[in-house]
Structure formats: structure tokens, C-alpha cells
Design a protein around this motif. Structure first.
Motif, PDB file in Angstrom:
ATOM      1  N   LEU A  16       8.677   6.912  -5.601  1.00  0.00           N
ATOM      2  CA  LEU A  16       7.853   6.396  -4.637  1.00  0.00           C
ATOM      3  C   LEU A  16       6.437   7.149  -4.687  1.00  0.00           C
ATOM      4  N   GLY A  17       6.463   8.368  -5.194  1.00  0.00           N
ATOM      5  CA  GLY A  17       5.248   8.878  -5.227  1.00  0.00           C
ATOM      6  C   GLY A  17       4.268   8.522  -6.579  1.00  0.00           C
ATOM      7  N   LYS A  18       5.013   8.268  -7.559  1.00  0.00           N
ATOM      8  CA  LYS A  18       4.436   7.387  -8.759  1.00  0.00           C
ATOM      9  C   LYS A  18       3.807   6.323  -8.524  1.00  0.00           C
ATOM     10  N   PHE A  19       4.689   5.362  -7.592  1.00  0.00           N
ATOM     11  CA  PHE A  19       4.155   4.091  -7.575  1.00  0.00           C
ATOM     12  C   PHE A  19       2.781   4.098  -6.537  1.00  0.00           C
ATOM     13  N   LEU A  20       2.989   5.016  -5.345  1.00  0.00           N
ATOM     14  CA  LEU A  20       1.847   4.942  -4.582  1.00  0.00           C
ATOM     15  C   LEU A  20       0.679   5.613  -5.475  1.00  0.00           C
ATOM     16  N   SER A  21       0.784   6.506  -6.426  1.00  0.00           N
ATOM     17  CA  SER A  21      -0.394   7.140  -6.798  1.00  0.00           C
ATOM     18  C   SER A  21      -1.240   5.971  -7.920  1.00  0.00           C
ATOM     19  N   ILE A  22      -0.374   4.911  -8.307  1.00  0.00           N
ATOM     20  CA  ILE A  22      -1.089   3.953  -9.147  1.00  0.00           C
ATOM     21  C   ILE A  22      -1.727   2.875  -8.847  1.00  0.00           C
ATOM     22  N   ILE A  23      -1.374   2.321  -7.532  1.00  0.00           N
ATOM     23  CA  ILE A  23      -1.470   1.292  -6.966  1.00  0.00           C
ATOM     24  C   ILE A  23      -3.071   1.432  -6.219  1.00  0.00           C
ATOM     25  N   PRO A  24      -3.777   0.176  -6.368  1.00  0.00           N
ATOM     26  CA  PRO A  24      -4.873   0.351  -5.671  1.00  0.00           C
ATOM     27  C   PRO A  24      -5.125   0.677  -4.202  1.00  0.00           C
ATOM     28  N   HIS A  25      -6.119   1.368  -3.965  1.00  0.00           N
ATOM     29  CA  HIS A  25      -6.398   2.118  -2.623  1.00  0.00           C
ATOM     30  C   HIS A  25      -5.963   1.160  -1.469  1.00  0.00           C
ATOM     31  N   LYS A  26      -6.452  -0.160  -1.657  1.00  0.00           N
ATOM     32  CA  LYS A  26      -6.333  -1.059  -0.473  1.00  0.00           C
ATOM     33  C   LYS A  26      -4.870  -1.403  -0.331  1.00  0.00           C
ATOM     34  N   LEU A  27      -4.087  -1.544  -1.417  1.00  0.00           N
ATOM     35  CA  LEU A  27      -2.771  -1.763  -1.128  1.00  0.00           C
ATOM     36  C   LEU A  27      -2.019  -0.535  -0.831  1.00  0.00           C
ATOM     37  N   PHE A  28      -2.458   0.621  -1.236  1.00  0.00           N
ATOM     38  CA  PHE A  28      -1.748   1.949  -0.410  1.00  0.00           C
ATOM     39  C   PHE A  28      -2.182   1.762   1.138  1.00  0.00           C
ATOM     40  N   VAL A  29      -3.351   1.410   1.358  1.00  0.00           N
ATOM     41  CA  VAL A  29      -3.436   1.424   2.901  1.00  0.00           C
ATOM     42  C   VAL A  29      -2.553   0.379   3.527  1.00  0.00           C
ATOM     43  N   PHE A  30      -2.513  -0.736   2.713  1.00  0.00           N
ATOM     44  CA  PHE A  30      -1.409  -1.824   3.730  1.00  0.00           C
ATOM     45  C   PHE A  30      -0.259  -1.129   3.476  1.00  0.00           C
ATOM     46  N   HIS A  31       0.330  -0.442   2.791  1.00  0.00           N
ATOM     47  CA  HIS A  31       1.705   0.220   2.890  1.00  0.00           C
ATOM     48  C   HIS A  31       1.693   1.242   4.017  1.00  0.00           C
ATOM     49  N   VAL A  32       0.641   1.852   4.231  1.00  0.00           N
ATOM     50  CA  VAL A  32       0.508   2.732   5.393  1.00  0.00           C
ATOM     51  C   VAL A  32       0.524   2.000   6.706  1.00  0.00           C
ATOM     52  N   LYS A  33      -0.084   0.915   6.659  1.00  0.00           N
ATOM     53  CA  LYS A  33      -0.040  -0.049   7.748  1.00  0.00           C
ATOM     54  C   LYS A  33       1.344  -0.574   8.228  1.00  0.00           C
ATOM     55  N   MET A  34       1.883  -0.866   7.206  1.00  0.00           N
ATOM     56  CA  MET A  34       3.385  -1.480   7.236  1.00  0.00           C
ATOM     57  C   MET A  34       4.320  -0.207   7.720  1.00  0.00           C
ATOM     58  N   LEU A  35       4.117   0.989   7.250  1.00  0.00           N
ATOM     59  CA  LEU A  35       5.064   2.142   7.762  1.00  0.00           C
ATOM     60  C   LEU A  35       4.773   2.443   9.100  1.00  0.00           C
ATOM     61  N   ALA A  36       3.516   2.347   9.504  1.00  0.00           N
ATOM     62  CA  ALA A  36       3.018   2.793  10.833  1.00  0.00           C
ATOM     63  C   ALA A  36       3.664   1.683  11.873  1.00  0.00           C
TER      64      ALA A  36
END
Length: 307
Positions: A16-36
């Protein structure tokens, strides 16, 4: 069995860490919002505790809509801290460090130059976990430690400790921490990071005023300051709206006086810590972790289940 559990947890976190580290920042924020969103749906207890705190502290000073907006942001911030903590060791160091803006850092560097050591206090505000990821690289001349509560899961604890040590930070469990801190500060060039905003038993701390209410507060930083003649430097790390920039703000140092009344000396220094944490929260309420039962010792009824 414990070893197998640790290996499984480590594998999941790695992938999970490797995946989150290589995706674009906007996509990372999308995952943040989904987890929230998931957290807000599944963990309603945190919502109730946050709402109880906001009602207790602000009363009618904030509208229902404002309180709801703060809680939504709290869930999002919580999700960010979780996912960022998972991916941070896989991010490119240079890119990660460029996100930080250090404000009034001289408050800490001057204390280290004068005393050799310092105690850093903070709270669950903004990106608090960056105390263990951003500071060690800047203060390599110091032995750094962070206090924290370990979980009931051995595999998770081993992972937390391993992550801390990989950043050059020694993890100290709050249970029985003082003897380790005494040993740490008996040497020169020590920095311990302590979060001071959680509810604790009176046997572990003292009573202070916080938002005009009675609350408990740890005295560890005040005792270390008085005993070793070092300063307490409040530090708070906030972020911008999309988590692309982090602001590390250092505040004016606090020193515990040394008089014939040690109890009063420690109380004054501890109250000053409570005062500055309140001021920072008031400057941006949505960045504080309102989910803790901060006032539980003296006002347990505000967290009681409604009939």
C-alpha cells in the motif's frame, strides 16, 4: 503466530505504501477523502465525541453547520495522517522535504546552542506525525526520541517502532517513560517530542485550565525542563487545504522556574503549555483532533450516551 502476523502486516503496508507513494498527489488526496468517508460512516463514536467537545468548548459560539464542517475536516485529516504515515518512507526524500516550511525555527536552534538539549511539545494538530519524519533530518547532531502509546497488537507495535527507528527516532512507550527520559537527558544533545493534549489520570499529571474548563495535563516536559535546565519549545505542524504544503511553526520557549516551591514551578510551566496549545487550536480549530475525550476526567457526563 506473532511473527506471521507481523510479516503479513508488513507486506500489506509495503504494498500500500509503495502504491500511494507513486500515484499523483491529486489521486492520493482522492484516496484520503474516500478513507475519510469510510471512517465517518463506520466510526460514529468519534463523531459523537468530537461533537461533545465542540459543544462543550464553543457552545452556541459556533453554528451547527460550522461544527459539522470541523468534524468532516477532522475525519479527512485523520485519513491523511494514516495514509501519509504508510507511504512516507517510500517517498523521495528531497520532494518530501520541499513540502515543509519552517517558521521561527530559531526558537529551537537557539535553545540547542545554549543548553545542548530541548524538549519539544506538540499536540494532535495538523500533521503531527511529521515530528518523527521531518525533524530528525534537520537535527542529526541530537539524539531524538518520541513518546507514544503502543497498541494492544504486537505486530502493529513492532511496525511502529521499526518505522520510527528508520527515521532516526527512538520510540519510548509512555508507560514507564520517565526513567528512559532521565537517561536520555543525562547526556547532551537530546530532543524528545511529547504530545501533550490528551486526557490523562490525575496520577499521571496535574489539573490546568483549558478553554476555561478543568482538564489534566502531563507534567513530563515541565519536570525535565526544571531538572536539566533545558527549554520547552512548543511546535505545531499544520497543512494547507490539499495537503501539499506543511507549516512547521515553532513558538517562544517555556522554561520551568527553579524556586523553593517545585509544585508551583511545574504548575506554571504546564499551564503555559496548555495556554499555547489552546491559542493554536483557536487559530485553526479544524486542524485539531477533536476525537479525543479531552475533558473526560472532570466532565465524564458530556461523553455519556444519550437516551
Amino acid at each position: 503466530m506473532a511473527k506471521i502476523a507481523f510479516v503479513l502486516v508488513e507486506c500489506v503496508v509495503f504494498l500500500l505504501g509503495k502504491f500511494l507513494s507513486i500515484i499523483p498527489h491529486k489521486l492520493f488526496v482522492f484516496h484520503v477523502k474516500m478513507l475519510a468517508k469510510v471512517l465517518s460512516l463506520l466510526d460514529t463514536r468519534r463523531y459523537k465525541d468530537a461533537r461533545a467537545n465542540l459543544d462543550f468548548v464553543y457552545g452556541d459560539g459556533l453554528s451547527v453547520e460550522q461544527k459539522e464542517a470541523i468534524i468532516r475536516r477532522c475525519y479527512r485529516n485523520f485519513a491523511f495522517v494514516i495514509l501519509e504515515s504508510i507511504r512516507v518512507v517510500y517517498l523521495k526524500r528531497e520532494e518530501y522535504e520541499r513540502r515543509f516550511v519552517f517558521i521561527d525555527e530559531h526558537f529551537l536552534t537557539d535553545c540547542i546552542s545554549k543548553d545542548g538539549s530541548a524538549v519539544v511539545v506538540s499536540m494532535h494538530f495538523g500533521y503531527w506525525e511529521a515530528m518523527a519524519t521531518a525533524l530528525p533530518q534537520r537535527y542529526r547532531m541530537c539524539e531524538m526520541a518520541s513518546l507514544g502509546r503502543l497498541t494492544q497488537f504486537e505486530s502493529i507495535n513492532r511496525l511502529i517502532i521499526k518505522r520510527r527507528e528508520s527515521q532516526g527516532v527512538r520510540m519510548i512507550d509512555k508507560k514507564g517513560a520517565f526513567k528512559h527520559l532521565l537517561k536520555l537527558y543525562s547526556k547532551r544533545n537530546a530532543i524528545a517530542g511529547i504530545l501533550v493534549d490528551q486526557n490523562i489520570d490525575l496520577g499521571e499529571g496535574i489539573e490546568v485550565r483549558f478553554f476555561g474548563k478543568r482538564a489534566t495535563h502531563t507534567t513530563i516536559a515541565s519536570v525535565l525542563s526544571r531538572r536539566f535546565g533545558v527549554a520547552i519549545v512548543p511546535l505545531f505542524i499544520d497543512f494547507n487545504e490539499d495537503y501539499s504544503r506543511y507549516y512547521v511553526r515553532f513558538c517562544e520557549p517555556i522554561r520551568t522556574q527553579v524556586t523553593n516551591n517545585s509544585t508551583q514551578d511545574i504548575l506554571q510551566a504546564t499551564q503555559k503549555q496548555a495556554n499555547i496549545t489552546q491559542q493554536i487550536i483557536e487559530s485553526n480549530p479544524s486542524s485539531w483532533f477533536w476525537f479525543h475525550k479531552r475533558f473526560k476526567i472532570f466532565y465524564p457526563d458530556i461523553y455519556a450516551k444519550k437516551p
